[in-house]
Structure formats: C-alpha cells, structure tokens
Motif scaffolding. Sequence first.
Motif, PDB file in Angstrom:
ATOM      1  N   LYS A 151       0.850  -1.188   0.000  1.00 12.41           N
ATOM      2  CA  LYS A 151       0.000   0.000   0.000  1.00 12.41           C
ATOM      3  C   LYS A 151       0.887   1.240   0.000  1.00 12.41           C
ATOM      4  O   LYS A 151       1.779   1.381   0.826  1.00 12.41           O
ATOM      5  CB  LYS A 151      -0.917   0.008   1.214  1.00 12.41           C
ATOM      6  CG  LYS A 151      -1.984   1.079   1.143  1.00 12.41           C
ATOM      7  CD  LYS A 151      -3.001   0.913   2.238  1.00 12.41           C
ATOM      8  CE  LYS A 151      -4.122   1.914   2.072  1.00 12.41           C
ATOM      9  NZ  LYS A 151      -5.142   1.740   3.104  1.00 12.41           N
ATOM     10  N   ASP A 152       0.631   2.147  -0.949  1.00 12.73           N
ATOM     11  CA  ASP A 152       1.449   3.358  -1.008  1.00 12.73           C
ATOM     12  C   ASP A 152       0.759   4.517  -0.290  1.00 12.73           C
ATOM     13  O   ASP A 152      -0.348   4.388   0.219  1.00 12.73           O
ATOM     14  CB  ASP A 152       1.852   3.706  -2.444  1.00 12.73           C
ATOM     15  CG  ASP A 152       0.733   4.289  -3.282  1.00 12.73           C
ATOM     16  OD1 ASP A 152      -0.382   4.492  -2.756  1.00 12.73           O
ATOM     17  OD2 ASP A 152       0.963   4.548  -4.465  1.00 12.73           O
ATOM     18  N   SER A 153       1.412   5.644  -0.256  1.00 12.11           N
ATOM     19  CA  SER A 153       0.916   6.793   0.513  1.00 12.11           C
ATOM     20  C   SER A 153      -0.365   7.387  -0.069  1.00 12.11           C
ATOM     21  O   SER A 153      -1.079   8.101   0.628  1.00 12.11           O
ATOM     22  CB  SER A 153       1.996   7.873   0.599  1.00 12.11           C
ATOM     23  OG  SER A 153       2.371   8.293  -0.694  1.00 12.11           O
ATOM     24  N   SER A 154      -0.685   7.092  -1.336  1.00 12.96           N
ATOM     25  CA  SER A 154      -1.916   7.613  -1.942  1.00 12.96           C
ATOM     26  C   SER A 154      -3.110   6.681  -1.699  1.00 12.96           C
ATOM     27  O   SER A 154      -4.215   6.978  -2.124  1.00 12.96           O
ATOM     28  CB  SER A 154      -1.716   7.807  -3.446  1.00 12.96           C
ATOM     29  OG  SER A 154      -1.627   6.550  -4.095  1.00 12.96           O
ATOM     30  N   GLY A 155      -2.864   5.549  -1.058  1.00 10.88           N
ATOM     31  CA  GLY A 155      -3.940   4.599  -0.781  1.00 10.88           C
ATOM     32  C   GLY A 155      -4.086   3.530  -1.851  1.00 10.88           C
ATOM     33  O   GLY A 155      -4.922   2.649  -1.733  1.00 10.88           O
ATOM     34  N   GLN A 156      -3.263   3.603  -2.900  1.00  9.18           N
ATOM     35  CA  GLN A 156      -3.302   2.579  -3.934  1.00  9.18           C
ATOM     36  C   GLN A 156      -2.372   1.431  -3.549  1.00  9.18           C
ATOM     37  O   GLN A 156      -1.554   1.559  -2.646  1.00  9.18           O
ATOM     38  CB  GLN A 156      -2.883   3.167  -5.276  1.00  9.18           C
ATOM     39  CG  GLN A 156      -3.876   4.174  -5.814  1.00  9.18           C
ATOM     40  CD  GLN A 156      -3.463   4.676  -7.173  1.00  9.18           C
ATOM     41  OE1 GLN A 156      -2.314   5.057  -7.385  1.00  9.18           O
ATOM     42  NE2 GLN A 156      -4.400   4.674  -8.110  1.00  9.18           N
ATOM     43  N   TRP A 157      -2.517   0.326  -4.265  1.00 10.06           N
ATOM     44  CA  TRP A 157      -1.739  -0.873  -3.967  1.00 10.06           C
ATOM     45  C   TRP A 157      -0.809  -1.207  -5.120  1.00 10.06           C
ATOM     46  O   TRP A 157      -1.217  -1.261  -6.268  1.00 10.06           O
ATOM     47  CB  TRP A 157      -2.671  -2.044  -3.693  1.00 10.06           C
ATOM     48  CG  TRP A 157      -3.433  -1.880  -2.426  1.00 10.06           C
ATOM     49  CD1 TRP A 157      -4.595  -1.197  -2.240  1.00 10.06           C
ATOM     50  CD2 TRP A 157      -3.073  -2.385  -1.152  1.00 10.06           C
ATOM     51  NE1 TRP A 157      -4.974  -1.239  -0.930  1.00 10.06           N
ATOM     52  CE2 TRP A 157      -4.068  -1.977  -0.232  1.00 10.06           C
ATOM     53  CE3 TRP A 157      -2.004  -3.153  -0.683  1.00 10.06           C
ATOM     54  CZ2 TRP A 157      -4.021  -2.308   1.113  1.00 10.06           C
ATOM     55  CZ3 TRP A 157      -1.969  -3.485   0.662  1.00 10.06           C
ATOM     56  CH2 TRP A 157      -2.974  -3.059   1.543  1.00 10.06           C
TER      57      TRP A 157
ATOM     58  N   VAL B  25      -3.091  -0.506  -8.323  1.00  9.27           N
ATOM     59  CA  VAL B  25      -4.527  -0.776  -8.402  1.00  9.27           C
ATOM     60  C   VAL B  25      -5.213  -0.150  -7.195  1.00  9.27           C
ATOM     61  O   VAL B  25      -4.571   0.256  -6.229  1.00  9.27           O
ATOM     62  CB  VAL B  25      -4.826  -2.286  -8.510  1.00  9.27           C
ATOM     63  CG1 VAL B  25      -4.309  -2.853  -9.820  1.00  9.27           C
ATOM     64  CG2 VAL B  25      -4.231  -3.041  -7.355  1.00  9.27           C
ATOM     65  N   GLN B  26      -6.527  -0.091  -7.249  1.00 14.51           N
ATOM     66  CA  GLN B  26      -7.296   0.667  -6.264  1.00 14.51           C
ATOM     67  C   GLN B  26      -7.499  -0.030  -4.923  1.00 14.51           C
ATOM     68  O   GLN B  26      -7.595   0.624  -3.899  1.00 14.51           O
ATOM     69  CB  GLN B  26      -8.667   1.029  -6.841  1.00 14.51           C
ATOM     70  CG  GLN B  26      -8.570   1.962  -8.028  1.00 14.51           C
ATOM     71  CD  GLN B  26      -7.889   3.266  -7.671  1.00 14.51           C
ATOM     72  OE1 GLN B  26      -8.210   3.890  -6.678  1.00 14.51           O
ATOM     73  NE2 GLN B  26      -6.931   3.674  -8.487  1.00 14.51           N
ATOM     74  N   ASN B  27      -7.600  -1.382  -4.931  1.00 14.54           N
ATOM     75  CA  ASN B  27      -7.851  -2.036  -3.646  1.00 14.54           C
ATOM     76  C   ASN B  27      -6.996  -3.294  -3.496  1.00 14.54           C
ATOM     77  O   ASN B  27      -6.412  -3.789  -4.455  1.00 14.54           O
ATOM     78  CB  ASN B  27      -9.346  -2.325  -3.451  1.00 14.54           C
ATOM     79  CG  ASN B  27      -9.887  -3.334  -4.424  1.00 14.54           C
ATOM     80  OD1 ASN B  27      -9.378  -4.446  -4.520  1.00 14.54           O
ATOM     81  ND2 ASN B  27     -10.932  -2.954  -5.163  1.00 14.54           N
ATOM     82  N   GLN B  28      -6.958  -3.792  -2.293  1.00 16.60           N
ATOM     83  CA  GLN B  28      -6.072  -4.905  -1.961  1.00 16.60           C
ATOM     84  C   GLN B  28      -6.464  -6.182  -2.700  1.00 16.60           C
ATOM     85  O   GLN B  28      -5.591  -6.915  -3.164  1.00 16.60           O
ATOM     86  CB  GLN B  28      -6.063  -5.140  -0.454  1.00 16.60           C
ATOM     87  CG  GLN B  28      -5.036  -6.163  -0.026  1.00 16.60           C
ATOM     88  CD  GLN B  28      -4.949  -6.322   1.473  1.00 16.60           C
ATOM     89  OE1 GLN B  28      -5.864  -5.964   2.205  1.00 16.60           O
ATOM     90  NE2 GLN B  28      -3.845  -6.860   1.942  1.00 16.60           N
TER      91      GLN B  28
ATOM     92  N   ALA C 137      -5.206  -6.020  -6.108  1.00 17.85           N
ATOM     93  CA  ALA C 137      -3.744  -6.105  -6.082  1.00 17.85           C
ATOM     94  C   ALA C 137      -3.278  -7.546  -5.892  1.00 17.85           C
ATOM     95  O   ALA C 137      -2.288  -7.962  -6.495  1.00 17.85           O
ATOM     96  CB  ALA C 137      -3.179  -5.217  -4.985  1.00 17.85           C
ATOM     97  N   ILE C 138      -3.986  -8.294  -5.083  1.00 20.41           N
ATOM     98  CA  ILE C 138      -3.634  -9.709  -4.890  1.00 20.41           C
ATOM     99  C   ILE C 138      -3.824 -10.463  -6.197  1.00 20.41           C
ATOM    100  O   ILE C 138      -2.934 -11.213  -6.627  1.00 20.41           O
ATOM    101  CB  ILE C 138      -4.470 -10.321  -3.748  1.00 20.41           C
ATOM    102  CG1 ILE C 138      -4.007  -9.747  -2.406  1.00 20.41           C
ATOM    103  CG2 ILE C 138      -4.366 -11.851  -3.758  1.00 20.41           C
ATOM    104  CD1 ILE C 138      -4.900 -10.083  -1.230  1.00 20.41           C
ATOM    105  N   ALA C 139      -4.967 -10.271  -6.857  1.00 20.65           N
ATOM    106  CA  ALA C 139      -5.229 -10.946  -8.131  1.00 20.65           C
ATOM    107  C   ALA C 139      -4.188 -10.541  -9.184  1.00 20.65           C
ATOM    108  O   ALA C 139      -3.660 -11.392  -9.918  1.00 20.65           O
ATOM    109  CB  ALA C 139      -6.633 -10.629  -8.615  1.00 20.65           C
ATOM    110  N   ALA C 140      -3.868  -9.255  -9.252  1.00 19.33           N
ATOM    111  CA  ALA C 140      -2.882  -8.776 -10.221  1.00 19.33           C
ATOM    112  C   ALA C 140      -1.493  -9.330  -9.905  1.00 19.33           C
ATOM    113  O   ALA C 140      -0.725  -9.652 -10.823  1.00 19.33           O
ATOM    114  CB  ALA C 140      -2.855  -7.249 -10.240  1.00 19.33           C
ATOM    115  N   SER C 141      -1.162  -9.459  -8.624  1.00 14.41           N
ATOM    116  CA  SER C 141       0.144  -9.998  -8.227  1.00 14.41           C
ATOM    117  C   SER C 141       0.266 -11.465  -8.625  1.00 14.41           C
ATOM    118  O   SER C 141       1.323 -11.895  -9.108  1.00 14.41           O
ATOM    119  CB  SER C 141       0.348  -9.839  -6.721  1.00 14.41           C
ATOM    120  OG  SER C 141       0.386  -8.485  -6.358  1.00 14.41           O
ATOM    121  N   VAL C 142      -0.798 -12.239  -8.447  1.00 16.91           N
ATOM    122  CA  VAL C 142      -0.785 -13.648  -8.844  1.00 16.91           C
ATOM    123  C   VAL C 142      -0.628 -13.749 -10.361  1.00 16.91           C
ATOM    124  O   VAL C 142       0.179 -14.537 -10.863  1.00 16.91           O
ATOM    125  CB  VAL C 142      -2.058 -14.384  -8.353  1.00 16.91           C
ATOM    126  CG1 VAL C 142      -2.174 -15.765  -8.970  1.00 16.91           C
ATOM    127  CG2 VAL C 142      -2.061 -14.482  -6.833  1.00 16.91           C
TER     128      VAL C 142
END
Length: 104
Positions: A39-45, A70-73, A76-81
């Motif tokens: 999670k970055d300082s802008s709230g994105q992942w 990406v906008q939510n966790q 981000a998990i799906a994109a990371s996989v």
Amino acid sequence: MAGFLKRLFGGGEGKTSNPADLQPNEVYKDVEIRANPIKDSSGQWRVAGMITKNIDGVSASRKFIRADLVQNQDEAIAASVNKAKMIIDQNGPSLWQGDDSQPV
C-alpha cells in the motif's frame, strides 16, 4: 512528524507483510505464488509478491515488485498472482539459475 507516526502505526507507504510468512495464493507449474501487495501513501496498492520453487530439496525464492498500481487490496492480490504467472512463463527454468537474492 505526522508522517512518522502514520508509518509507525501502520499507515502510509510500504504497508506490507513478510512474504515468507504468507500462505501461497496458488501453485502454478510447481511454483508457489505468494501475493504481497504494498500500500502506497496515496492509498493505492502496488503489485508485488514472492515466487518459490523446491529444487532438489532446496527452496529457491524470487521477490518481485512492479510499477502497476490498483485501487484495492483484492485487485492487487489478483494482479500480483497474474504477474507472477507471467514471470514464471516468460523466464522458464532460467528464473531459478543464479543468485536468488536478486529481484525479478
């Protein structure tokens, strides 16, 4: 000072878990994929994670961090996989040669 306190109590850039402590999200081509978005300082992942393979009884791991945000966790998990699968497919066996301390 406020930024320091925010990071100290879990907010701000770099909020992540230790990938080695995470359960695999998926096993793909005999490789364990652990998503570990940041999670970055802008709230994105930011897309990130670790891939691990057992080779002749020895565990070899590679960390990855990508510029993708990406906008939510959950996204981000799906994109990371998905990114981990792409790394595995594009690199093949050469992914597991050399120094495992270098990120991919």
